[in-house]
Design a protein around this motif. Structure first.
Motif, PDB file in Angstrom:
ATOM      1  N   HIS A  86      21.812 -24.867  74.334  1.00 44.61           N
ATOM      2  CA  HIS A  86      21.382 -24.316  73.050  1.00 44.61           C
ATOM      3  C   HIS A  86      20.504 -24.406  72.840  1.00 44.61           C
ATOM      4  CE1 HIS A  86      21.526 -24.459  69.256  1.00 44.61           C
ATOM      5  NE2 HIS A  86      20.320 -25.422  68.907  1.00 44.61           N
ATOM      6  N   HIS A  94      27.033 -29.937  69.825  1.00 43.34           N
ATOM      7  CA  HIS A  94      27.700 -29.245  68.489  1.00 43.34           C
ATOM      8  C   HIS A  94      28.591 -28.422  69.541  1.00 43.34           C
ATOM      9  CE1 HIS A  94      24.004 -27.248  67.603  1.00 43.34           C
ATOM     10  NE2 HIS A  94      24.766 -26.211  68.664  1.00 43.34           N
ATOM     11  N   HIS A  95      28.081 -28.184  70.653  1.00 41.41           N
ATOM     12  CA  HIS A  95      29.257 -27.225  71.702  1.00 41.41           C
ATOM     13  C   HIS A  95      30.320 -27.760  72.416  1.00 41.41           C
ATOM     14  CE1 HIS A  95      26.753 -23.590  71.525  1.00 41.41           C
ATOM     15  NE2 HIS A  95      25.134 -24.703  71.238  1.00 41.41           N
TER      16      HIS A  95
HETATM   17 CU   LIG Z   1      24.157 -23.785  70.073  1.00 40.72          CU
END
Ligand SMILES: [Cu+2]
Ligand code: HEM
Lengths: 100, 656
Positions: free
Chosen positions: B284, B333-334
């Motif tokens: 990220h 969030h992945h």
């Molecule tokens: Cu991300």
């Protein structure tokens, strides 16, 4: 080119030997299965923290530096991120104990 | 004996695919052509002296740029192959394994070997000039970074003709990437290609952080720095903290594969999800690493072509710093669908949405800068204007994905694919292209042709929407990513076909840009002023292309937009600058060690890839010797005499 401000051969040698010792201890403990799991984890973490300090003081000269204390700022941010990585991972992966 | 050689060759080289044989032939021919041209025109010495051993940040930047354009081509061909296979249902163009390899190399190359070096190209070319410095803080390390990247990328790229490509996705999730599921060498190429270039990226992060903090022209306070320099500073902080995580994660995967470890295996106490957790802690921040410099570029361009100071300078800086810290707190969030629990998912959903706020601040600042400005629609500005709506939609779909419960539907569907391409192409690629158009005259001394550029621009833009808007719908219709074919009965055919058309439009746009470069080398408008856009920052105060030492005299800075203020001052007094006293300039000497050391890294990586320990050890010993040789080198710098500076400046049309 200012030699004094970058530590002496002696301090580097001490740091080098210390960091090797701190690496060898966990390796020996793990390879020879010399401790119970919990004690082992605690010891490894203790060695890791000591290693961190050795690196900071002997190689990264955290005590030196001038007015804007970039060293200290970087260290604080670094610690915040290390804590996030370790504590975050423990928290996130704790679901594992529920599913297994 | 002969049998043995044949046996070895049949596993060592990738065989059986006509596409690959074609590539083999092309590679051999190109290599011979290059060797022939260099020998015929006696250019080997020139190549070595002027390029392979250079420590000049401008030349290193140009090499990064060329390498990244080549990688954009390779990654783009990968993309077009995938789109051809998906154009219609039940196509027999690529078989499933080949498709897997292609989406893996496409993703890895586009992010690590296209976006990153293009970003480093701009760092190198622009930052020292913007802050009034004569080079970066560690020129030798800078050259080393480039060559490590170059040989890492080479190692990764040869996998498609030697040994076989990796095929477990651009982030190589275990157990797929473990020995149990990927016994071939492809995955090793992946690990070592990325590790070697990763060392270079980390070094670049450190290098530019120090450069920006320590080498600014006298008088330039942090809050006087141009926005692009600020964005590089924020990016460097991200690189320094994120890349070690990648190195460690891939190192552990290597231990699993090479020494039979159990960090991420299914059995023996390993946990594959731990890998996913770790890799996204880098992954990220990585997407913000590539987008922040694009933000910086847009800020420069918007303010130059609107003839205005950037609106809300302080809030821009603040927003960027917040983004660079927040970027470390959103990685889950992945993998919301891992099911870590409502508390974990809720926390990371909120942090993810929070990042949209500083990003929104920046968009409004650009809009306010343009508001009532005298906007000039030059090429860099065109790409900037195209970026804003595109990125806004990409950000909005990102926020949709950040809604954890809803993400159980979107995850790994074509909706996701459309989202990240919208931000990566609409944000990163458009941004870097804008930057390249903007600083091209500074790099090479001429502008890129407008007419051909507009063709490229519109093809890219129309192509983008034609390609990726249908993919949002396909995601809703249930098409998952990484499928290599689908049936007629699903009703996905028309949208997929449209999407393929869009991809080829973008490909055509790229062809126009290459044509544009080739055309402009001959016919492009020459820049004799050094300030072709009426710029505001220091890089425009010196001739184009910048002389070797950048600034004959280091400028004295009094506030933001330093060059703009100087120009105003010069007009007001109506006087020429007083003649200045030139002094000899202290410069670093070229060195062959970065190149040689990276060759040894390449050898070591190749050895590890094939588990040829002798070769790996040989390579590592070479690396060690290079390190030693450098530590005992004392004669590393020299002075440019005043006479030579005078001569150079006169030749560039500057009175001294
Ligand atoms: Cu991300
Ligand atoms: C010419 C424009 C492009 C087209 C047509 C294109 C198309 C595609 C396709 C078809 C896939 C694979 C879908 C699947 O998993 O089956 C993909 C994946 C991907 N693309 Fe692109 N792409 C383009 C440009 C880019 C750029 C510029 C970047 C990055 C800067 C990028 C980054 C990625 C990534 C990270 C993946 C995921 C790879 C994976 O799932 O393993 N793409 N793209």
């Amino acid at each position: 080119m200012n030699q004094e401000s970058h530590g002496s051969v002696k301090s580097y040698t001490i740091g080098f030997i210390l960091s090797i010792i701190l690496t060898v201890i966990p390796l020996v403990l793990v390879l020879n299965k010399m401790m119970s799991p919990t004690a082992l984890v605690v010891t490894i973490i203790a060695m890791a923290v000591l290693q961190f300090l050795v690196q900071l003081f002997f190689f990264m000269h955290i005590k030196e530096g001038e007015k804007p204390r970039y060293n200290v700022m970087a260290l604080i941010l670094g610690v915040v991120i290390v804590v996030t990585i370790v504590a975050g991972s423990v928290w996130i992966m704790s679901f594992n104990s529920q599913v297994q | 004996m002969w049998e043995k050689i044949k046996d070895f060759a049949s596993t060592f080289f990738v065989t059986g695919d006509p596409l690959i044989y074609g590539a083999d032939v092309a590679i051999v021919l190109t290599t011979f052509a290059i060797i022939f041209v260099l020998t015929y025109y006696k250019k080997w010495g020139w190549l070595w002296r002027e390029w392979l051993t250079t420590v000049d940040h401008k030349k290193i930047g140009i090499m990064y740029l060329i390498a990244s354009l080549l990688m954009l081509f390779r990654g783009g061909v990968d993309a077009l192959l995938m789109r051809l296979q998906l154009a219609l249902p039940e196509m027999h163009f690529l078989h499933s394994e080949h498709y897997n390899a292609i989406f893996t190399t496409h993703g890895t190359i586009m992010i690590l070997f296209m976006a990153m070096p293009m970003m480093f190209a701009l760092f190198n070319i622009v930052v020292p000039l913007q802050i009034g410095a004569r080079d970066v803080a560690y020129p030798f390390l800078n050259a080393l970074s480039f060559w490590l990247f170059f040989f890492g990328a080479l190692l990764f790229n040869i996998s498609f003709v030697i040994g076989g490509s990796p095929d477990s996705g651009w982030l190589a999730y275990p157990p797929l990437s473990e020995l149990s599921h990927s016994p071939g060498v492809g995955q090793n190429f992946y690990i070592w290609g990325i590790q070697i270039s990763g060392i270079g990226s980390l070094a670049t992060g450190i290098n530019f952080l120090v450069t920006i903090l320590k080498m600014r022209a006298p008088g330039m306070k942090l809050m006087d720095m141009p926005m692009f320099t600020w964005s590089v500073l924020a990016t460097c902080i991200l690189i320094i903290f994120a890349f070690p995580i990648l190195t460690v994660t891939l190192g552990l995967l290597f231990v699993d594969r090479f020494f039979g470890g159990h960090f991420f295996t299914m059995d023996g106490g390993g946990n594959p999800m731990m890998y996913v957790n770790l890799i996204w802690m880098w992954g990220h921040p990585e997407v913000y690493i590539v987008i922040l410099p694009a933000f910086g570029i847009f800020s420069e361009i918007v303010s130059t072509f609107s003839r205005k100071k950037i609106f809300g300078y302080k809030s821009m800086v603040f927003a960027m710093m917040i983004i660079s810290v927040l970027a470390f707190f959103t990685w889950v969030h992945h993998f919301f669908t891992m099911g870590a629990g409502a508390d974990v998912n809720a926390f990371f959903a909120v942090t993810t949405m929070a990042i949209a706020i500083p990003t929104g601040v920046k968009v409004f600042n650009w809009l306010f800068t343009m508001f009532r400005g005298r906007i000039q629609l030059k090429q860099p500005m065109l790409w900037t204007l195209a970026f804003i709506p595109c990125f806004a939609v990409g950000g909005a779909t990102g926020v949709m994905l950040a809604v954890a419960p809803a993400d159980y539907q979107y995850h790994n569907s074509y909706f996701l694919i459309a989202h990240f391409h919208q931000v990566l192409i609409g944000g990163v690629v458009f941004g870097y292209l804008a930057g390249i158009y903007y600083w091209w005259p500074k790099m090479f001394g001429f502008k890129l042709d407008e007419r051909l550029g507009k063709w490229g621009f519109w093809l890219w833009n129309i192509g983008f929407y034609v390609c990726f808007m249908p993919q949002y719908a396909l995601g809703f219709m249930g098409m998952t990513r990484r499928v290599y074919t689908y049936g007629w009965d699903l009703g996905w055919a028309p949208l997929n076909f449209t999407s393929t058309v869009g991809a080829f439009l973008m490909g055509a746009g790229f062809v126009f840009q290459i044509w544009q470069i080739a055309y402009s080398i001959k016919h492009g408008e020459r820049d004799r002023t050094g300030d072709p856009w009426n710029g505001r920052t220091l890089e425009w105060s010196i001739p184009s292309p910048a002389p070797h030492y950048n600034f004959a005299v280091i400028p004295q800075v009094k506030g933001p937009d330093a060059w703009w203020e100087m120009k105003k001052e010069m007009q007001q007094d109506g006087t020429k600058k007083k003649p200045v006293q030139l002094k000899p300039i202290h410069m670093p000497k070229n060195s062959g060690i970065p190149f040689i050391m990276s060759v040894f890294w390449f050898i070591a990586g190749f050895g590890f890839t094939f588990s040829w320990v002798w070769m790996a050890v040989f390579g590592l010993i070479g690396v060690g010797i290079c390190l030693l040789a450098r530590s005992f080198q004392y004669d590393t710098d020299y002075y440019i005499p005043v006479k030579e500076i005078e001569r150079t400046e006169k030749a560039l049309g500057r009175a001294v």
